[in-house]
Design a protein around this motif. Sequence first.
Motif, PDB file in Angstrom:
ATOM      1  N   ARG A 180      18.062 -10.909  -8.129  1.00  0.00           N
ATOM      2  CA  ARG A 180      18.027 -11.022  -6.682  1.00  0.00           C
ATOM      3  C   ARG A 180      16.743 -10.408  -6.129  1.00  0.00           C
ATOM      4  NH1 ARG A 180      23.597  -9.186  -4.014  1.00  0.00           N
ATOM      5  NH2 ARG A 180      22.494 -10.108  -2.231  1.00  0.00           N
ATOM      6  N   PRO A 181      16.259 -10.907  -4.983  1.00  0.00           N
ATOM      7  CA  PRO A 181      15.053 -10.317  -4.371  1.00  0.00           C
ATOM      8  C   PRO A 181      15.227  -8.820  -4.149  1.00  0.00           C
ATOM      9  CG  PRO A 181      15.578 -12.397  -3.307  1.00  0.00           C
ATOM     10  CD  PRO A 181      16.728 -12.093  -4.234  1.00  0.00           C
ATOM     11  N   LEU A 182      14.169  -8.086  -4.345  1.00  0.00           N
ATOM     12  CA  LEU A 182      14.219  -6.626  -4.291  1.00  0.00           C
ATOM     13  C   LEU A 182      14.038  -6.122  -2.860  1.00  0.00           C
ATOM     14  CD1 LEU A 182      11.942  -5.855  -7.377  1.00  0.00           C
ATOM     15  CD2 LEU A 182      14.451  -5.952  -7.310  1.00  0.00           C
ATOM     16  N   ALA A 183      14.884  -5.177  -2.463  1.00  0.00           N
ATOM     17  CA  ALA A 183      14.740  -4.512  -1.169  1.00  0.00           C
ATOM     18  C   ALA A 183      13.831  -3.295  -1.335  1.00  0.00           C
ATOM     19  CB  ALA A 183      16.117  -4.090  -0.648  1.00  0.00           C
ATOM     20  N   TRP A 184      13.277  -2.833  -0.211  1.00  0.00           N
ATOM     21  CA  TRP A 184      12.338  -1.722  -0.275  1.00  0.00           C
ATOM     22  C   TRP A 184      12.968  -0.475  -0.908  1.00  0.00           C
ATOM     23  CZ3 TRP A 184       7.678  -2.949  -0.296  1.00  0.00           C
ATOM     24  CH2 TRP A 184       7.126  -3.899   0.573  1.00  0.00           C
ATOM     25  N   HIS A 185      14.218  -0.203  -0.596  1.00  0.00           N
ATOM     26  CA  HIS A 185      14.821   1.028  -1.111  1.00  0.00           C
ATOM     27  C   HIS A 185      14.910   1.018  -2.635  1.00  0.00           C
ATOM     28  CE1 HIS A 185      18.807  -0.550  -2.280  1.00  0.00           C
ATOM     29  NE2 HIS A 185      18.672  -1.378  -1.256  1.00  0.00           N
ATOM     30  N   GLN A 186      14.918  -0.180  -3.243  1.00  0.00           N
ATOM     31  CA  GLN A 186      14.985  -0.262  -4.701  1.00  0.00           C
ATOM     32  C   GLN A 186      13.653   0.127  -5.359  1.00  0.00           C
ATOM     33  OE1 GLN A 186      16.746  -4.414  -4.404  1.00  0.00           O
ATOM     34  NE2 GLN A 186      17.786  -3.684  -6.255  1.00  0.00           N
ATOM     35  N   GLU A 190       9.038   4.316  -7.562  1.00  0.00           N
ATOM     36  CA  GLU A 190       8.208   3.544  -8.481  1.00  0.00           C
ATOM     37  C   GLU A 190       6.756   4.039  -8.452  1.00  0.00           C
ATOM     38  OE1 GLU A 190       9.344   1.436 -10.602  1.00  0.00           O
ATOM     39  OE2 GLU A 190      11.377   1.637  -9.831  1.00  0.00           O
ATOM     40  N   ARG A 191       6.066   3.842  -9.560  1.00  0.00           N
ATOM     41  CA  ARG A 191       4.659   4.254  -9.674  1.00  0.00           C
ATOM     42  C   ARG A 191       3.779   3.122  -9.133  1.00  0.00           C
ATOM     43  NH1 ARG A 191       4.724   4.523 -15.891  1.00  0.00           N
ATOM     44  NH2 ARG A 191       5.813   2.594 -15.353  1.00  0.00           N
ATOM     45  N   LEU A 192       3.746   3.006  -7.839  1.00  0.00           N
ATOM     46  CA  LEU A 192       3.069   1.881  -7.212  1.00  0.00           C
ATOM     47  C   LEU A 192       1.549   2.001  -7.347  1.00  0.00           C
ATOM     48  CD1 LEU A 192       3.764  -0.686  -5.575  1.00  0.00           C
ATOM     49  CD2 LEU A 192       3.308   0.670  -3.516  1.00  0.00           C
ATOM     50  N   ILE A 193       0.943   0.958  -7.893  1.00  0.00           N
ATOM     51  CA  ILE A 193      -0.519   0.875  -7.973  1.00  0.00           C
ATOM     52  C   ILE A 193      -0.995   0.044  -6.787  1.00  0.00           C
ATOM     53  CG2 ILE A 193      -2.509   0.174  -9.342  1.00  0.00           C
ATOM     54  CD1 ILE A 193      -0.755   0.324 -11.833  1.00  0.00           C
ATOM     55  N   LEU A 194      -1.811   0.629  -5.930  1.00  0.00           N
ATOM     56  CA  LEU A 194      -2.279  -0.066  -4.739  1.00  0.00           C
ATOM     57  C   LEU A 194      -3.423  -1.033  -5.088  1.00  0.00           C
ATOM     58  CD1 LEU A 194      -2.284   2.822  -2.105  1.00  0.00           C
ATOM     59  CD2 LEU A 194      -0.477   1.165  -2.611  1.00  0.00           C
ATOM     60  N   ASN A 195      -3.549  -2.053  -4.273  1.00  0.00           N
ATOM     61  CA  ASN A 195      -4.679  -2.974  -4.371  1.00  0.00           C
ATOM     62  C   ASN A 195      -5.076  -3.391  -2.972  1.00  0.00           C
ATOM     63  OD1 ASN A 195      -3.314  -5.765  -3.785  1.00  0.00           O
ATOM     64  ND2 ASN A 195      -1.976  -4.767  -5.293  1.00  0.00           N
ATOM     65  N   GLU A 196      -6.221  -4.032  -2.818  1.00  0.00           N
ATOM     66  CA  GLU A 196      -6.765  -4.310  -1.493  1.00  0.00           C
ATOM     67  C   GLU A 196      -5.858  -5.208  -0.660  1.00  0.00           C
ATOM     68  OE1 GLU A 196      -8.786  -5.656   1.865  1.00  0.00           O
ATOM     69  OE2 GLU A 196      -8.214  -7.008   0.239  1.00  0.00           O
ATOM     70  N   THR A 197      -5.124  -6.120  -1.288  1.00  0.00           N
ATOM     71  CA  THR A 197      -4.225  -7.011  -0.556  1.00  0.00           C
ATOM     72  C   THR A 197      -3.211  -6.230   0.263  1.00  0.00           C
ATOM     73  OG1 THR A 197      -4.431  -8.757  -2.220  1.00  0.00           O
ATOM     74  CG2 THR A 197      -2.500  -8.836  -0.804  1.00  0.00           C
ATOM     75  N   GLU A 205       8.520   0.784   5.499  1.00  0.00           N
ATOM     76  CA  GLU A 205       9.065   1.162   4.198  1.00  0.00           C
ATOM     77  C   GLU A 205       7.973   1.114   3.122  1.00  0.00           C
ATOM     78  OE1 GLU A 205      12.258  -1.065   6.538  1.00  0.00           O
ATOM     79  OE2 GLU A 205      10.118  -1.264   6.098  1.00  0.00           O
ATOM     80  N   PHE A 206       7.106   0.092   3.225  1.00  0.00           N
ATOM     81  CA  PHE A 206       6.024   0.018   2.250  1.00  0.00           C
ATOM     82  C   PHE A 206       5.028   1.150   2.467  1.00  0.00           C
ATOM     83  CE2 PHE A 206       1.582  -1.161   1.608  1.00  0.00           C
ATOM     84  CZ  PHE A 206       1.562  -1.223   0.220  1.00  0.00           C
ATOM     85  N   ARG A 207       4.681   1.437   3.732  1.00  0.00           N
ATOM     86  CA  ARG A 207       3.695   2.491   3.999  1.00  0.00           C
ATOM     87  C   ARG A 207       4.187   3.828   3.442  1.00  0.00           C
ATOM     88  NH1 ARG A 207      -0.282  -0.403   4.054  1.00  0.00           N
ATOM     89  NH2 ARG A 207      -1.270   1.641   3.955  1.00  0.00           N
ATOM     90  N   SER A 208       5.487   4.034   3.481  1.00  0.00           N
ATOM     91  CA  SER A 208       6.053   5.271   2.920  1.00  0.00           C
ATOM     92  C   SER A 208       5.861   5.302   1.408  1.00  0.00           C
ATOM     93  CB  SER A 208       7.538   5.360   3.278  1.00  0.00           C
ATOM     94  OG  SER A 208       8.131   6.498   2.694  1.00  0.00           O
ATOM     95  N   LEU A 209       6.078   4.159   0.753  1.00  0.00           N
ATOM     96  CA  LEU A 209       5.851   4.083  -0.691  1.00  0.00           C
ATOM     97  C   LEU A 209       4.372   4.270  -1.025  1.00  0.00           C
ATOM     98  CD1 LEU A 209       8.093   0.992  -1.588  1.00  0.00           C
ATOM     99  CD2 LEU A 209       8.563   3.396  -2.119  1.00  0.00           C
ATOM    100  N   ALA A 210       3.505   3.625  -0.228  1.00  0.00           N
ATOM    101  CA  ALA A 210       2.063   3.688  -0.495  1.00  0.00           C
ATOM    102  C   ALA A 210       1.527   5.097  -0.345  1.00  0.00           C
ATOM    103  CB  ALA A 210       1.332   2.735   0.442  1.00  0.00           C
ATOM    104  N   GLY A 232       2.219   1.521 -14.410  1.00  0.00           N
ATOM    105  CA  GLY A 232       2.701   1.464 -13.038  1.00  0.00           C
ATOM    106  C   GLY A 232       3.076   0.048 -12.655  1.00  0.00           C
ATOM    107  N   GLU A 233       3.418  -0.134 -11.386  1.00  0.00           N
ATOM    108  CA  GLU A 233       3.807  -1.441 -10.858  1.00  0.00           C
ATOM    109  C   GLU A 233       2.987  -1.729  -9.607  1.00  0.00           C
ATOM    110  OE1 GLU A 233       6.128   0.526 -13.327  1.00  0.00           O
ATOM    111  OE2 GLU A 233       6.375   1.142 -11.226  1.00  0.00           O
ATOM    112  N   THR A 234       2.994  -2.969  -9.164  1.00  0.00           N
ATOM    113  CA  THR A 234       2.222  -3.308  -7.970  1.00  0.00           C
ATOM    114  C   THR A 234       2.894  -4.447  -7.220  1.00  0.00           C
ATOM    115  OG1 THR A 234      -0.028  -3.645  -7.131  1.00  0.00           O
ATOM    116  CG2 THR A 234       0.678  -5.040  -8.977  1.00  0.00           C
TER     117      THR A 234
END
Length: 301
Positions: A180-186, A190-197, A205-210, A232-234
């Motif tokens: 199923r599509p992932l919600a932000w709380h899931q 996570e070890r989020l790797i940022l990219n320019e996009t 919710e994303f800004r909090s993760l970033a 990590g993940e992105t």
Amino acid sequence: MIRTEALRAFVTVTDHGNIRDAAEILCRTQSAVSMTLKQLEAELGGPLFESDRKSKLTELGAFVLDIVGPLLRDHDRALDLITGYARGYTGRLRIAAVPSVAALILPSILKDFVLARPEAEIDLFDTDSATVRHMLLRGDTDLGLASPATEPDGLRAIPLFTDPLVFVCNADHPLAALTRPLAWHQLTGERLILNETLSALAAPEFRSLAARSRLSVRNLTSLLAMIQADAGETILPGLATRALPQGVVTRALADPACTRRVSLLARDGRTPSPLAASFIDLLCDALPDMARRFDLREPYE
């Protein structure tokens, strides 16, 4: 005043040695060509040919031919160059595009574009959206295919399509097993790797993760290699994940606002060159087929 048409008639008669053949080349009657030569001789004040057969030049005729022949060739070449440029068949076009567009959208379009314009010079740069915009503002490129800025920046943006963003992770990651599509709380923790996009993604919710991310990678190849190594993940545009390395998978995101906007960018207030205008027309004609092929959405859907 000596007319260019008269000089061309003289050179054509000289090249063919008679008025009949020259008249056919010039798409004029023989009498019209003969009258033109007489008028030219009257202007110059002397005969150009030794006899009515037009097979041998006088000294004046030989001098005029030496001067006029190269000038007419240069004149014709100049007109060809001007006409070709004005019709979008010659010139130089510099295009900067995000890597996914450069790799998937542009190859077939540029193939047809270049085949129809063998004398045109095309330069393609692939880089991230921010650099595309900077190149346009510096005048280093003529057109850009990238995400527009969130604030006015002196560029004109023509919306092309929107591209859903997806979560990208190692195949062994626990979230890879979910369908199923992932919600932000899931994604919390996570070890989020940022990219320019992701700089344009405004979801709170994303800004909090970033804010908790400690790694940023701009190059797509390097970014996917990091994920393949389970560093990590992105989150990436779906178009950028069409050719993933082994062991890397994607999962849909539940937030419908998770999209990348791709626009045609150009400097505001500048008229595109005829070659650039021709490319824009071809790009817009090809987009519906590309949208179906790569499951892209209409602009700002």
